[in-house]
Design an enzyme around this catalytic site. Sequence first.
Site, PDB file in Angstrom:
ATOM      1  N   HIS A 124       0.669  -0.992   0.116  1.00 57.13           N
ATOM      2  CA  HIS A 124      -0.046  -0.075   0.067  1.00 57.13           C
ATOM      3  C   HIS A 124       0.879   1.243  -0.073  1.00 57.13           C
ATOM      4  O   HIS A 124       1.361   1.803   1.104  1.00 57.13           O
ATOM      5  CB  HIS A 124      -1.027  -0.072   1.166  1.00 57.13           C
ATOM      6  CG  HIS A 124      -1.984  -0.995   1.164  1.00 57.13           C
ATOM      7  ND1 HIS A 124      -3.236  -0.602   0.549  1.00 57.13           N
ATOM      8  CD2 HIS A 124      -1.984  -2.369   1.455  1.00 57.13           C
ATOM      9  CE1 HIS A 124      -3.981  -1.903   0.511  1.00 57.13           C
ATOM     10  NE2 HIS A 124      -3.307  -2.706   1.172  1.00 57.13           N
ATOM     11  N   GLY A 127     -18.748  27.284  14.496  1.00 58.74           N
ATOM     12  CA  GLY A 127     -17.269  27.971  14.764  1.00 58.74           C
ATOM     13  C   GLY A 127     -16.285  26.611  14.496  1.00 58.74           C
ATOM     14  O   GLY A 127     -15.163  27.072  14.671  1.00 58.74           O
ATOM     15  N   GLY A 128     -16.688  25.488  14.301  1.00 59.83           N
ATOM     16  CA  GLY A 128     -15.638  24.697  13.704  1.00 59.83           C
ATOM     17  C   GLY A 128     -15.241  24.976  12.224  1.00 59.83           C
ATOM     18  O   GLY A 128     -15.863  25.920  11.792  1.00 59.83           O
ATOM     19  N   VAL A 129     -14.168  24.279  11.844  1.00 58.58           N
ATOM     20  CA  VAL A 129     -13.679  24.576  10.372  1.00 58.58           C
ATOM     21  C   VAL A 129     -14.659  24.764   9.327  1.00 58.58           C
ATOM     22  O   VAL A 129     -14.989  25.574   8.392  1.00 58.58           O
ATOM     23  CB  VAL A 129     -12.639  23.853   9.954  1.00 58.58           C
ATOM     24  CG1 VAL A 129     -11.803  24.292   8.779  1.00 58.58           C
ATOM     25  CG2 VAL A 129     -11.366  23.800  11.177  1.00 58.58           C
ATOM     26  N   ASP A 130     -15.386  23.308   9.331  1.00 62.71           N
ATOM     27  CA  ASP A 130     -16.350  23.269   8.277  1.00 62.71           C
ATOM     28  C   ASP A 130     -17.509  24.038   7.970  1.00 62.71           C
ATOM     29  O   ASP A 130     -17.461  24.607   6.843  1.00 62.71           O
ATOM     30  CB  ASP A 130     -16.836  21.676   8.101  1.00 62.71           C
ATOM     31  CG  ASP A 130     -15.784  20.619   8.344  1.00 62.71           C
ATOM     32  OD1 ASP A 130     -14.594  20.931   8.147  1.00 62.71           O
ATOM     33  OD2 ASP A 130     -16.245  19.477   8.933  1.00 62.71           O
ATOM     34  N   SER A 131     -18.199  24.178   9.151  1.00 63.23           N
ATOM     35  CA  SER A 131     -19.332  25.301   9.037  1.00 63.23           C
ATOM     36  C   SER A 131     -18.841  26.673   8.867  1.00 63.23           C
ATOM     37  O   SER A 131     -19.285  27.299   8.034  1.00 63.23           O
ATOM     38  CB  SER A 131     -20.136  25.216  10.340  1.00 63.23           C
ATOM     39  OG  SER A 131     -19.480  25.488  11.461  1.00 63.23           O
ATOM     40  N   SER A 132     -17.771  27.022   9.396  1.00 60.79           N
ATOM     41  CA  SER A 132     -17.169  28.226   9.086  1.00 60.79           C
ATOM     42  C   SER A 132     -16.867  28.469   7.766  1.00 60.79           C
ATOM     43  O   SER A 132     -17.112  29.575   7.125  1.00 60.79           O
ATOM     44  CB  SER A 132     -15.933  28.473   9.940  1.00 60.79           C
ATOM     45  OG  SER A 132     -16.261  28.297  11.400  1.00 60.79           O
TER      46      SER A 132
END
Length: 519
Positions: free
Chosen positions: A175, A230-235
């Site tokens: 791999h 306030g997390g990365v994704d939703s921000s």
Amino acid sequence: MQFHNNKEIILIIDFGSQVTKLIARRVRDLGVYSEIINPLAFQKLKHFNNIKGIILSGGPSTVTKNKYQSVPKYIFNLNIPILGICYGLQLISKLHGGKIKTSKRRREFGRAQIFKKKNSKLTQSFLNSKNSVWMSHEDAVVKLPKGFKTIAYTKKSKFTIIENTQKKIYGIQFHPEVTHTENGEKIFKNFLFLICKIKKKWNIVSQKKRLIKEIRQKVKKDRVICALSGGVDSSVVALLINKAIRKNLICIMVDTGLMRKDEFKRTYYIFKNRYKLNVKLINASSIFLRKLKNISNPENKRKIIGNLFVKIFEIESKKFKNVKFLAQGTLYPDIIESKSFSGSKTSKIKSHHNVGGLPKKMNLKLIEPLKEFFKDEVRMLGKSLGLSKVISQRHPFPGPGLGIRIIGHVTSEKIKILQEADHIFINELIKNNLYNKIWQAYAALLPFRTVGVMGDSRTYEYTCLLRAVTSEDGMSADYFSFPKEFMDKISNKIINNVKGINRVVYDITSKPPSTIELE
Ligand code: XMP
């Protein structure tokens, strides 16, 4: 395929390996767009325009049985380079008349050393005298198919790397996508640029314009609602949609009271004042606390927190008129892991909170601008949108928050104790330049008290557990090794500053067998 639109692409056929996702990441890290597709969807593909190379992943199936997962044979005659990894190599061999056996003698798990037999474009600047690679196979090719040559072998398997240069077909038993294979990325580099001759053109930032245009076309004059944590994704979702439609985006921040110390309010002001988002803050901490009273079962806690969140979000969103869309920070791994995508029996199936969560009840159309991307790519996109480092480099934080880091009953007293301990831990990581070396770190509060002595008095207080792990995607993780001085300092600081804790322990388990969170 999910997203392919006239981009040059490397297609990865997923036979159910736990690490297929890493293949896609390695390819993208080299500046080439890649997508994962399951074998059934692949069979329905109508055209192969723009597909510059195909990679067949590993997987738990075995070609030694009558029925096994496969690909249509015609793909080997399309003049598209093909690379088979592990099961992929065995499948290529089987379909070309080779022989594969399940054999105890030939099985290899973990590290193995490979030896060079012949030069190949695929192994340029990869093969040296002592390559260490990562193996995970029980089946092995025992007879090479016609037209193929051996490039490398191990003590146990004769055909570790094979090629048919005329047909541009390559196979490797190990791999290269996992970090345990030294220089594994060289294999991908050679396959992409020397064999597929694809150009390095792709990066997430170059996608920004397209994403904004697509959002505008989809939303038109309607309004979009978004739960901002306030997390990365939703921000990043919020900033991206804000760039596209401005005030027609409504962000709702539900404060569950289960967040890290001061973090939520600070984030709210950043979004409101610095980024000028249309954001509404809902303080719901007392209701969350009330519903969690006397609940100690982890799954029950998760359900209560999740359901209440949806309920509050629903009530608040109904207060706005003309909302037609719900924005979510769904990422590519969420899509890969959801059942509907992979269709594979064995790949990890996680009912992720982002896939099929909120919208069913709310009757809104979904808008998921990050669903093509991996977390690191989203961080880069965030950076290009001006997202502050404090947010874009933030460690992952689970939806149920401190609710699942206070083991057993959750009380306001315990939340305060834990917030203080966690705050000290995270600040020390930042001060000592350790925060960005760690994938995720947190403090948890264990549900029992033990005896200690402080000054001349006996204490009887809680134990704080610290956890810090390195990981690539949260699917597996290793505990982080701190220098002893750091551990001394952190233990001292927590005990001396947080009333209610008289013992600090460090979690030294990896995942598996543990998970990253405790509940
Ligand atoms: P585990 O504990 O399963 O965690 O090893 C893997 C990663 O997932 C995060 N996690 C969650 N994230 N909602 C989230 O948004 C959740 O309910 C949830 N549970 C776990 C965890 O923090 C880690 O990063």
